[in-house]
Design a protein around this motif. Sequence first.
Motif, PDB file in Angstrom:
ATOM      1  N   VAL A 148       0.859  -1.181   0.000  1.00  0.00           N
ATOM      2  CA  VAL A 148       0.000   0.000   0.000  1.00  0.00           C
ATOM      3  C   VAL A 148       0.900   1.238   0.000  1.00  0.00           C
ATOM      4  O   VAL A 148       1.778   1.365   0.850  1.00  0.00           O
ATOM      5  CB  VAL A 148      -0.920   0.013   1.250  1.00  0.00           C
ATOM      6  CG1 VAL A 148      -1.742   1.299   1.292  1.00  0.00           C
ATOM      7  CG2 VAL A 148      -1.835  -1.205   1.255  1.00  0.00           C
ATOM      8  N   ILE A 196      -7.318   2.075   4.493  1.00  0.00           N
ATOM      9  CA  ILE A 196      -7.044   0.987   3.531  1.00  0.00           C
ATOM     10  C   ILE A 196      -6.609  -0.279   4.268  1.00  0.00           C
ATOM     11  O   ILE A 196      -7.030  -1.389   3.944  1.00  0.00           O
ATOM     12  CB  ILE A 196      -5.974   1.423   2.505  1.00  0.00           C
ATOM     13  CG1 ILE A 196      -6.490   2.612   1.686  1.00  0.00           C
ATOM     14  CG2 ILE A 196      -5.614   0.279   1.569  1.00  0.00           C
ATOM     15  CD1 ILE A 196      -5.407   3.336   0.920  1.00  0.00           C
ATOM     16  N   ILE A 204      -1.288  -1.210  -4.300  1.00  0.00           N
ATOM     17  CA  ILE A 204      -2.393  -0.249  -4.236  1.00  0.00           C
ATOM     18  C   ILE A 204      -1.768   1.101  -3.929  1.00  0.00           C
ATOM     19  O   ILE A 204      -1.133   1.267  -2.884  1.00  0.00           O
ATOM     20  CB  ILE A 204      -3.414  -0.627  -3.139  1.00  0.00           C
ATOM     21  CG1 ILE A 204      -4.018  -1.999  -3.431  1.00  0.00           C
ATOM     22  CG2 ILE A 204      -4.517   0.432  -3.046  1.00  0.00           C
ATOM     23  CD1 ILE A 204      -4.997  -2.494  -2.372  1.00  0.00           C
ATOM     24  N   MET A 253      -3.315  -1.068  -8.561  1.00  0.00           N
ATOM     25  CA  MET A 253      -4.591  -0.379  -8.395  1.00  0.00           C
ATOM     26  C   MET A 253      -4.303   1.051  -7.964  1.00  0.00           C
ATOM     27  O   MET A 253      -3.612   1.270  -6.982  1.00  0.00           O
ATOM     28  CB  MET A 253      -5.442  -1.085  -7.336  1.00  0.00           C
ATOM     29  CG  MET A 253      -5.830  -2.487  -7.768  1.00  0.00           C
ATOM     30  SD  MET A 253      -6.554  -3.484  -6.448  1.00  0.00           S
ATOM     31  CE  MET A 253      -8.073  -2.673  -6.217  1.00  0.00           C
ATOM     32  N   LEU A 304      -5.537   4.444  -6.484  1.00  0.00           N
ATOM     33  CA  LEU A 304      -6.602   4.975  -5.631  1.00  0.00           C
ATOM     34  C   LEU A 304      -6.538   6.489  -5.724  1.00  0.00           C
ATOM     35  O   LEU A 304      -5.509   7.082  -5.415  1.00  0.00           O
ATOM     36  CB  LEU A 304      -6.316   4.510  -4.206  1.00  0.00           C
ATOM     37  CG  LEU A 304      -7.326   4.759  -3.116  1.00  0.00           C
ATOM     38  CD1 LEU A 304      -8.659   4.162  -3.474  1.00  0.00           C
ATOM     39  CD2 LEU A 304      -6.823   4.145  -1.817  1.00  0.00           C
ATOM     40  N   LEU A 306     -13.484  -1.899  -3.367  1.00  0.00           N
ATOM     41  CA  LEU A 306     -12.118  -2.421  -3.251  1.00  0.00           C
ATOM     42  C   LEU A 306     -12.103  -3.909  -3.574  1.00  0.00           C
ATOM     43  O   LEU A 306     -11.282  -4.381  -4.372  1.00  0.00           O
ATOM     44  CB  LEU A 306     -11.601  -2.155  -1.825  1.00  0.00           C
ATOM     45  CG  LEU A 306     -10.194  -2.658  -1.519  1.00  0.00           C
ATOM     46  CD1 LEU A 306      -9.148  -1.936  -2.362  1.00  0.00           C
ATOM     47  CD2 LEU A 306      -9.859  -2.460  -0.033  1.00  0.00           C
ATOM     48  N   ILE A 309     -10.346  -5.998  -6.846  1.00  0.00           N
ATOM     49  CA  ILE A 309      -9.368  -7.080  -6.640  1.00  0.00           C
ATOM     50  C   ILE A 309      -9.893  -8.354  -7.319  1.00  0.00           C
ATOM     51  O   ILE A 309      -9.147  -9.055  -8.014  1.00  0.00           O
ATOM     52  CB  ILE A 309      -9.118  -7.321  -5.128  1.00  0.00           C
ATOM     53  CG1 ILE A 309      -8.428  -6.101  -4.507  1.00  0.00           C
ATOM     54  CG2 ILE A 309      -8.254  -8.573  -4.923  1.00  0.00           C
ATOM     55  CD1 ILE A 309      -8.276  -6.164  -2.987  1.00  0.00           C
TER      56      ILE A 309
END
Lengths: 195, 165
Positions: free
Chosen positions: A13, A24, A58, A89, A91, A121, A125
């Motif tokens: 993350v 998150i 992410i 991903m 964000l 989310l 995924i």
Amino acid sequence: MQSYNLDNVKILVVEDNWHWRRIIRTMLASLGARDLIIAEDGKEALELLADHSVDLVICDWMMPNLSGIELVRRLRTGEDSPNVYIPIMMLTAHTEKSRVEEARDAGVTEVLTKPLSIKDLYSHIAAIIENPRQFVRNETYFGPDRRRKRDIYYRGPERRVAQTPPPDRTQPKAAGGDADEARAGDVEDKAAQSQ
Amino acid sequence: MTGSKKAQFIRPPNLLAAKVTISDEDLETRLKRANKLLRTMDQDYTEWVEQDLAALKQCLADVKGDPDDIQAHLKEFYRRTHDMKGQGELFGYPLITEVGESLCRFLRQIETPGPKELNVIEHHVDALTVVVLNRIQGDGGATGRELTLGLQTAVQKLIAAEPSS
């Protein structure tokens, strides 16, 4: 409806905002993801990726030092990328079409817009798990196929064909399994037609 | 059709799929539990959003008080607004998201703010202050409508006052 356990998935993350990191982390933990590593910006993410084999990234867009979009470009086409195929991903609270397109053109796998829900989310995924996109390399782009559906009647501009050749970075450089995994991938050439 | 150029299509192995297992629980149950866990952060949010607001106000003071470094302060101000915008709705404060979105959009349109632009920015920060300190959740009813309408008017007034060429 069945759901996936993320217990064995290592997730990086990348988020500069402490509160967002907590949100998150809570969301992922509630989906069973326990193996998380956290970076506060793109630069730290690259350092961590050099030492850890990560299954999913992410990342936020706006960050100091190295932004999310710069991180994506480095991961997809950088000399030092540990794995050019890694699912990413993005964000972001940027919801304008142009921003989403910019993320897509940098090689983002999925764009998640803030405000974020756990359902969003999870479904993004799950999309990566169930419908992984093939990668495309043409003269200006390397990354996940930006066309989710192939339209045989498409007659618009062919953006896969362009002017300057990109470097070939499809062979991951990291130690460990990544290079072998990539070579095991199914590579095929197809003709892309210019207008 | 003109000459063809090669695009390479690569299908990397699906490593993520190989790592996941199927849960014994159905998705709805898991999402419900996950949302419940997230709701435990609601109280914390009301505390941290006040800190975020204080930091945003300090940032605005820096924008106004340090013209030599105004672009750096504006960038930081935008970043903080952007974060508040993203979090508000998640914790039941969609007005924070709405006001934040309006402010972000305005900030993207200006380069160096003059007194009029700063006035519009201050209107937005005032609106955020009302929402945060009064803990106005949901759409805020009449107060919410008044706030958002006031901001729209302030922005439109400024745009209308701009020279046309």
